[in-house]
Design a protein around this motif. Structure first.
Motif, PDB file in Angstrom:
ATOM      1  N   UNK A 201       0.806  -1.225   0.000  1.00 18.33           N
ATOM      2  CA  UNK A 201       0.000   0.000   0.000  1.00 18.33           C
ATOM      3  C   UNK A 201       0.840   1.275   0.000  1.00 18.33           C
ATOM      4  N   UNK A 202       2.135   1.155   0.246  1.00 12.61           N
ATOM      5  CA  UNK A 202       2.991   2.344   0.249  1.00 12.61           C
ATOM      6  C   UNK A 202       3.909   2.422  -0.975  1.00 12.61           C
ATOM      7  N   UNK A 203       3.811   1.423  -1.857  1.00 12.75           N
ATOM      8  CA  UNK A 203       4.748   1.347  -2.993  1.00 12.75           C
ATOM      9  C   UNK A 203       4.221   2.122  -4.201  1.00 12.75           C
ATOM     10  N   UNK A 204       4.366   3.431  -4.137  1.00 11.96           N
ATOM     11  CA  UNK A 204       3.864   4.275  -5.219  1.00 11.96           C
ATOM     12  C   UNK A 204       4.737   4.147  -6.468  1.00 11.96           C
ATOM     13  N   UNK A 205       6.009   3.835  -6.282  1.00 14.80           N
ATOM     14  CA  UNK A 205       6.918   3.684  -7.431  1.00 14.80           C
ATOM     15  C   UNK A 205       6.467   2.529  -8.308  1.00 14.80           C
ATOM     16  N   UNK A 206       6.185   1.400  -7.687  1.00 13.08           N
ATOM     17  CA  UNK A 206       5.741   0.226  -8.450  1.00 13.08           C
ATOM     18  C   UNK A 206       4.363   0.481  -9.074  1.00 13.08           C
ATOM     19  N   UNK A 207       3.523   1.207  -8.356  1.00  9.24           N
ATOM     20  CA  UNK A 207       2.194   1.544  -8.878  1.00  9.24           C
ATOM     21  C   UNK A 207       2.305   2.348 -10.168  1.00  9.24           C
ATOM     22  N   UNK A 208       3.185   3.329 -10.193  1.00  9.19           N
ATOM     23  CA  UNK A 208       3.317   4.154 -11.392  1.00  9.19           C
ATOM     24  C   UNK A 208       4.103   3.438 -12.490  1.00  9.19           C
ATOM     25  N   UNK A 209       4.843   2.402 -12.127  1.00  8.06           N
ATOM     26  CA  UNK A 209       5.425   1.538 -13.151  1.00  8.06           C
ATOM     27  C   UNK A 209       4.309   0.815 -13.898  1.00  8.06           C
ATOM     28  N   UNK A 210       3.288   0.376 -13.147  1.00  6.43           N
ATOM     29  CA  UNK A 210       2.127  -0.252 -13.789  1.00  6.43           C
ATOM     30  C   UNK A 210       1.368   0.763 -14.644  1.00  6.43           C
ATOM     31  N   UNK A 211       1.203   1.984 -14.141  1.00  4.59           N
ATOM     32  CA  UNK A 211       0.541   3.044 -14.904  1.00  4.59           C
ATOM     33  C   UNK A 211       1.248   3.250 -16.244  1.00  4.59           C
ATOM     34  N   UNK A 212       2.579   3.260 -16.232  1.00  4.90           N
ATOM     35  CA  UNK A 212       3.342   3.448 -17.471  1.00  4.90           C
ATOM     36  C   UNK A 212       3.128   2.278 -18.429  1.00  4.90           C
ATOM     37  N   UNK A 213       3.081   1.055 -17.884  1.00  2.83           N
ATOM     38  CA  UNK A 213       2.811  -0.113 -18.730  1.00  2.83           C
ATOM     39  C   UNK A 213       1.434   0.016 -19.366  1.00  2.83           C
ATOM     40  N   UNK A 214       0.449   0.462 -18.595  1.00  4.30           N
ATOM     41  CA  UNK A 214      -0.909   0.621 -19.119  1.00  4.30           C
ATOM     42  C   UNK A 214      -0.937   1.612 -20.281  1.00  4.30           C
ATOM     43  N   UNK A 215      -0.198   2.702 -20.166  1.00  5.39           N
ATOM     44  CA  UNK A 215      -0.169   3.710 -21.233  1.00  5.39           C
ATOM     45  C   UNK A 215       0.542   3.178 -22.467  1.00  5.39           C
ATOM     46  N   UNK A 216       1.601   2.379 -22.261  1.00  3.23           N
ATOM     47  CA  UNK A 216       2.328   1.797 -23.399  1.00  3.23           C
ATOM     48  C   UNK A 216       1.429   0.810 -24.145  1.00  3.23           C
ATOM     49  N   UNK A 217       0.738  -0.052 -23.389  1.00  2.71           N
ATOM     50  CA  UNK A 217      -0.139  -1.056 -24.004  1.00  2.71           C
ATOM     51  C   UNK A 217      -1.323  -0.388 -24.705  1.00  2.71           C
ATOM     52  N   UNK A 218      -1.878   0.667 -24.071  1.00  4.77           N
ATOM     53  CA  UNK A 218      -3.028   1.370 -24.652  1.00  4.77           C
ATOM     54  C   UNK A 218      -2.633   2.247 -25.829  1.00  4.77           C
ATOM     55  N   UNK A 219      -1.379   2.654 -25.879  1.00  7.17           N
ATOM     56  CA  UNK A 219      -0.920   3.534 -26.941  1.00  7.17           C
ATOM     57  C   UNK A 219      -1.189   4.996 -26.670  1.00  7.17           C
ATOM     58  N   UNK A 220      -1.771   5.289 -25.494  1.00  6.25           N
ATOM     59  CA  UNK A 220      -2.087   6.673 -25.129  1.00  6.25           C
ATOM     60  C   UNK A 220      -2.472   6.726 -23.659  1.00  6.25           C
ATOM     61  N   UNK A 221      -2.597   7.939 -23.128  1.00 10.75           N
ATOM     62  CA  UNK A 221      -3.073   8.115 -21.764  1.00 10.75           C
ATOM     63  C   UNK A 221      -4.588   8.113 -21.786  1.00 10.75           C
ATOM     64  N   UNK A 222      -5.194   7.108 -21.158  1.00  9.11           N
ATOM     65  CA  UNK A 222      -6.654   6.973 -21.179  1.00  9.11           C
ATOM     66  C   UNK A 222      -7.305   7.483 -19.903  1.00  9.11           C
ATOM     67  N   UNK A 223      -6.508   7.760 -18.876  1.00 10.70           N
ATOM     68  CA  UNK A 223      -7.037   8.232 -17.607  1.00 10.70           C
ATOM     69  C   UNK A 223      -6.223   9.425 -17.135  1.00 10.70           C
ATOM     70  N   UNK A 224      -6.881  10.342 -16.464  1.00  6.10           N
ATOM     71  CA  UNK A 224      -6.201  11.541 -15.980  1.00  6.10           C
ATOM     72  C   UNK A 224      -5.249  11.186 -14.835  1.00  6.10           C
ATOM     73  N   UNK A 225      -4.271  12.066 -14.615  1.00  4.94           N
ATOM     74  CA  UNK A 225      -3.333  11.864 -13.515  1.00  4.94           C
ATOM     75  C   UNK A 225      -4.070  11.822 -12.183  1.00  4.94           C
ATOM     76  N   UNK A 226      -5.091  12.687 -12.044  1.00  6.13           N
ATOM     77  CA  UNK A 226      -5.849  12.734 -10.791  1.00  6.13           C
ATOM     78  C   UNK A 226      -6.574  11.408 -10.540  1.00  6.13           C
TER      79      UNK A 226
END
Length: 342
Positions: A201-226
């Motif tokens: 629950x405190x691993x924000x670095x790994x969480x945003x690593x997943x966010x980056x993978x999601x954007x790469x797979x999607x080909x774009x940013x589909x969700x806002x940063x907020x």
């Protein structure tokens, strides 16, 4: 009179009020209702509201504890978006209220009918041409609900969609017997080489690593940063979970986020690096792990999303995703969508 006050005044004139204190809403949903499906949950409301606030300029959200004659009777997400001149539940179809437990059914029927009267009056005054409502399976007992009946009273167009569910009350071993025949060997093979982890629950670095993978797979940013920040706060509060698999270099190669109410889990986000798919079945392994986790933690249902065969003829990607999810399904549940022409 400004627009927000005009809409509120219409509800007030029929003895309805809204209370929008977040802590009070959470307490009401946790303690004064029988069942809160994820799609009606506090987080779903806040998450989707953030999406529409990012997309539109003039949004009036009235969602909160629904009151009648100053007495709490339910939770109802209702939002008016002026940019598109539409009443919604945080940008989607208008959902049924979640009524407090043990509410008198005759009184509940009166409330549902009154809400539809108000919606129709407001639509006429604001020149809204139509609105859509929906009802999910959990209100279908032996007979249709008061919300469903209130919809029918206005002669809507009716569309039936389906939701893919796993009945977690069956237990993990019984659920495995429902898996598509080919899945068990794929999962067992992958278990020997891969380990599924749950995000700390405190691993924000790994969480945003997943966010980056999601954007790469999607080909774009589909969700806002907020919205990503909101989802991490839910993980911190144990209302969401990220399940993921890493390669030998600790790089995430696949993961799934589920969002939860007290009894139901919802497949929210999935992202997988398909370059690893030749011999490993990361997505299958993670879903199997999730089902075991949910059963152990006494969740009742797992909602894997929509099943819409008619649309798959035009969209192979949606077909492939749905086909994958159907391999875990124990129940298809109906969702009624009512379109009301004003």
């Amino acid at each position: 009179m400004n627009l927000k006050k005009k809409i509120l005044t219409k509800f007030n004139s029929k003895n309805f009020q809204f209370r929008d204190n977040d802590k009070e809403i959470i307490f009401f949903l946790d303690n004064q209702t029988n069942f809160v499906p994820y799609l009606n949950s506090f987080f779903r409301w806040k998450f989707n509201l953030e999406q529409i606030l990012d997309k539109y300029k003039e949004v009036y959200d009235f969602s909160g504890i629904l009151r009648f004659n100053n007495e709490d009777i339910g939770f109802w997400p209702i939002t008016y978006i002026k940019d598109i001149n539409k009443f919604t539940s945080y940008g989607s179809n208008i959902l049924n209220p979640i009524f407090k437990k043990n509410i008198d059914k005759v009184f509940e029927k009166k409330i549902c009918n009154s809400l539809f009267d108000i919606l129709n009056e407001l639509c006429n005054e604001l020149n809204v041409k139509e609105f859509q409502t929906e009802e999910n399976f959990h209100y279908q007992d032996l007979f249709i609900s008061n919300w469903h009946t209130a919809n029918l009273n206005y002669f809507p167009e009716i569309q039936i969609e389906y939701q893919i569910y796993v009945n977690l009350k069956l237990g993990y071993e019984k659920i495995r017997s429902f898996y598509r025949k080919s899945y068990k060997s794929l999962i067992n093979k992958s278990k020997k080489k891969l380990e599924v982890k749950i995000l700390d629950i405190k691993d924000k670095v790994k969480y945003f690593q997943f966010k980056n993978l999601h954007e790469i797979v999607s080909g774009k940013q589909t969700r806002s940063k907020k919205s990503w920040e909101l989802n991490f706060s839910e993980i911190e509060n144990l209302k969401s979970y990220l399940f993921y698999v890493e390669d030998d270099s600790s790089k995430i190669i696949g993961g799934t986020i589920i969002n939860c109410s007290d009894y139901e889990a919802y497949y929210a986000i999935g992202a997988y690096d398909r370059s690893y798919y030749n011999n490993l079945y990361v997505s299958h392994l993670i879903q199997d792990f999730i089902l075991d986790f949910l059963c152990k933690n006494n969740f009742k249902w797992y909602n894997l999303g929509e099943y819409d065969p008619a649309s798959y003829k035009k969209n192979k990607k949606l077909y492939d995703i749905s086909k994958f999810k159907m391999g875990f399904c124990t129940n298809l549940k109906t969702k009624y969508i009512f379109t009301h022409k004003v």
